[in-house]
Scaffold this motif. Structure first.
Motif, short mmCIF file in Angstrom:
data_model
loop_
_atom_site.label_atom_id
_atom_site.label_comp_id
_atom_site.label_asym_id
_atom_site.label_seq_id
_atom_site.Cartn_x
_atom_site.Cartn_y
_atom_site.Cartn_z
N LYS A 9 49.32 32.72 53.60
CA LYS A 9 49.47 31.89 52.32
C LYS A 9 48.11 31.12 51.73
CE LYS A 9 54.56 31.55 52.48
NZ LYS A 9 55.69 30.70 52.36
N ALA A 10 47.67 30.68 52.77
CA ALA A 10 46.43 29.79 52.67
C ALA A 10 45.17 30.13 53.45
CB ALA A 10 46.94 28.42 53.07
N PRO A 11 44.33 31.42 53.39
CA PRO A 11 43.33 31.62 54.22
C PRO A 11 42.16 31.02 53.23
CG PRO A 11 43.96 33.47 52.42
CD PRO A 11 45.11 32.33 52.50
N TRP A 173 49.01 35.09 41.70
CA TRP A 173 49.09 34.43 43.20
C TRP A 173 47.79 34.89 44.07
CZ3 TRP A 173 50.87 30.47 45.24
CH2 TRP A 173 50.74 30.17 46.63
N ASN A 174 47.29 36.24 43.77
CA ASN A 174 46.11 36.62 44.68
C ASN A 174 45.09 36.00 43.93
OD1 ASN A 174 47.23 38.42 46.41
ND2 ASN A 174 47.44 40.09 44.99
N ASP A 175 45.03 35.80 42.56
CA ASP A 175 43.86 35.18 41.86
C ASP A 175 43.67 33.91 42.36
OD1 ASP A 175 42.88 37.21 40.44
OD2 ASP A 175 44.31 36.86 38.73
N LEU A 176 44.91 33.12 42.33
CA LEU A 176 45.00 31.52 42.76
C LEU A 176 44.26 31.42 44.20
CD1 LEU A 176 48.42 30.39 41.72
CD2 LEU A 176 46.21 29.48 40.94
N ILE A 181 38.74 30.29 47.47
CA ILE A 181 37.79 30.86 48.48
C ILE A 181 36.63 31.20 47.65
CG2 ILE A 181 37.17 32.61 49.97
CD1 ILE A 181 40.17 32.93 50.43
N LEU A 182 36.73 31.79 46.62
CA LEU A 182 35.41 32.10 45.73
C LEU A 182 35.54 31.68 44.08
CD1 LEU A 182 35.22 35.88 47.08
CD2 LEU A 182 33.99 33.68 47.88
N PRO A 183 35.59 30.34 43.97
CA PRO A 183 35.89 29.72 42.54
C PRO A 183 35.08 30.54 41.63
CG PRO A 183 34.63 28.18 43.95
CD PRO A 183 35.06 29.41 45.00
N ARG A 185 34.10 33.64 41.43
CA ARG A 185 34.14 35.05 41.16
C ARG A 185 35.26 35.33 40.04
NH1 ARG A 185 35.77 39.18 46.20
NH2 ARG A 185 33.80 38.58 46.64
N PRO A 186 35.06 36.19 39.02
CA PRO A 186 36.23 36.32 38.02
C PRO A 186 37.49 36.69 38.61
CG PRO A 186 34.64 38.10 37.78
CD PRO A 186 34.01 37.00 38.95
N ILE A 187 38.40 36.47 37.87
CA ILE A 187 39.84 36.72 38.28
C ILE A 187 40.23 37.92 37.41
CG2 ILE A 187 40.32 34.60 38.97
CD1 ILE A 187 41.74 33.84 36.31
N LYS A 188 41.12 38.44 37.76
CA LYS A 188 42.03 39.70 36.95
C LYS A 188 42.93 39.25 36.02
CE LYS A 188 40.91 42.94 40.89
NZ LYS A 188 41.66 43.89 42.05
N SER A 189 43.67 38.25 36.44
CA SER A 189 45.11 37.79 35.39
C SER A 189 44.29 37.70 34.14
CB SER A 189 45.70 36.94 35.83
OG SER A 189 46.21 37.27 37.26
N THR A 190 45.16 37.93 33.02
CA THR A 190 45.00 37.58 31.94
C THR A 190 45.42 36.12 31.40
OG1 THR A 190 45.37 39.65 30.85
CG2 THR A 190 45.53 38.08 29.13
#
Length: 394
Positions: A9-11, A173-176, A181-183, A185-190
């Motif tokens: 949950k928290a890497p 959740w994966n985007d969060l 970790i990588l603020p 990097r672009p996320i996939k969620s709309t």
């Protein structure tokens, strides 16, 4: 606590610290997290408070002295052996044994073994002490400094979040996790824009009055007369409900309509408003109105009354004295409506309806105690209601 569920949950460490780890977080296995654990377990205690603060308050300065990166020599070192906490059992064995000690149903990963401490239940916020990923302003009672948080603070955070976290979409959740970790990097969620909250003022709801002729105070006083009380009920004490069964202005002023609608109803109150004076005249009939009957009706419980206007002061109450002539059910029900005594209170029609003639009147006879009007002049009415008086349920 080195619990694989918690690490999943928290890497919070960049994967490139160990190039053997997958770059995509969703591809990590339990063994990957164990590798990361072995890499970090010696250094994390020295930086833990600053790491937690950076995750929650990234703009706040940290206390640790940050040295420039060391030069990494590309010298091939021998493989480092990972020292296990036991050569006989693994952490899954330990979790199961811990559940037996606590007399809890067996559940893998429900307990965890700390390298330097006793077994503790993961439902207690020791796991949260390893990683807090929500800004404390979600609950203003939480301390702003993470190092000041107690177990109770983490329990408060748990209670705040446990209802909403299951609703978070898997990809979000994966985007969060990726953002932590990588603020950059672009996320996939709309990400949708915030919803507009319209402060629309709804129109006031109209409250329909139970009568346009009498109010709650009138009804309470009439109820006290029904029960032969020496003092009037208050509006709160009134034990009766006045259920409207007929209204002239709504159902029509034809006498025949009155007899058809009120037929079979007993314990009724008739109230009328006199045209030109605003007097309120009325009567109580404990018997059932019956359109098939004619002649005198006998009862010792009926009464007639009057109010000078909407004010309840100085009402006139007149109880029946001649019970054999309490009410008259006329033969001609196309001309006569409610009829108490020998015209002590009577509504009569000679033209189109009650409101367009002066045939109604109250006469002074011996059937009731006293007249309810000071004059025997005939009158027209503006409107009249008939209520069924029903005992309220407790």
């Amino acid at each position: 606590m080195w619990n694989i569920k918690i690490w999943r949950k928290a890497p919070f460490v960049y994967p490139s610290l160990n190039p053997t780890l997958p770059k995509k977080l969703e591809e990590w296995s339990d063994e990957n997290f164990m590798t990361l654990k072995a890499t970090l377990q010696q250094c994390l205690p020295l930086l833990w408070n600053d790491l937690k603060q950076h995750l929650i308050l990234p703009d706040r300065p940290i206390k640790s002295t940050i040295l420039p990166p060391r030069l990494v020599l590309k010298q091939k070192l021998p493989a480092r052996a990972i020292e296990l906490f036991s050569t006989i059992i693994n952490e899954e064995h330990a979790s199961m044994i811990a559940s037996w000690i606590d007399n809890r149903p067996t559940n893998n990963h429900h307990h965890s073994i700390s390298p330097s401490g006793p077994m503790r239940n993961s439902s207690i916020p020791t796991s949260h002490n390893c990683f807090s990923f929500v800004y404390p302003s979600l609950n203003p009672t939480l301390p702003k400094k993470l190092e000041e948080w107690s177990d109770e603070n983490f329990m408060t955070l748990k209670a705040t979040l446990q209802q909403c976290l299951p609703l978070v979409h898997k990809q979000l959740w994966n985007d969060l996790k990726q953002h932590l970790i990588l603020p950059d990097r672009p996320i996939k969620s709309t990400i949708l824009p915030p919803r507009l909250v319209l402060k629309q003022k709804l129109p006031a709801r109209a409250i329909e009055l139970f009568s346009t002729i009498i109010n709650e105070e009138h009804a309470s006083m009439i109820a006290s007369w029904i029960d032969n009380r020496p003092t009037s009920y208050s509006s709160r004490e009134n034990p009766y409900e006045f259920q409207l069964i007929f209204r002239g202005i709504k159902d029509g002023f034809s006498p025949r309509t009155f007899w058809n609608i009120c037929d079979g109803h007993s314990n009724t109150i008739v109230v009328t408003k006199v045209k030109g004076t605003n007097e309120i005249l009325g009567g109580f009939n404990p018997l059932a109105w019956d359109k098939t009957k004619e002649g005198w009706m006998k009862t010792d419980e009926s009464f007639i009354f009057s109010f000078k206007d909407v004010n309840i002061r100085n009402p006139i109450l007149s109880r029946v004295e001649n019970e054999d002539h309490a009410l008259w059910y006329p033969l001609d029900k196309d001309r006569y409506g409610p009829y108490f005594g020998d015209c002590e209170f009577m509504i009569k029609l000679s033209v189109l309806n009650f409101t367009q003639n002066t045939e109604s009147f109250c006469r002074n006879t011996s059937n009731y105690e006293k007249p309810i009007r000071k004059t025997e002049d005939r009158f027209s009415i503006i409107d009249y209601d008939v209520f069924k008086v029903v005992k309220k349920s407790i």
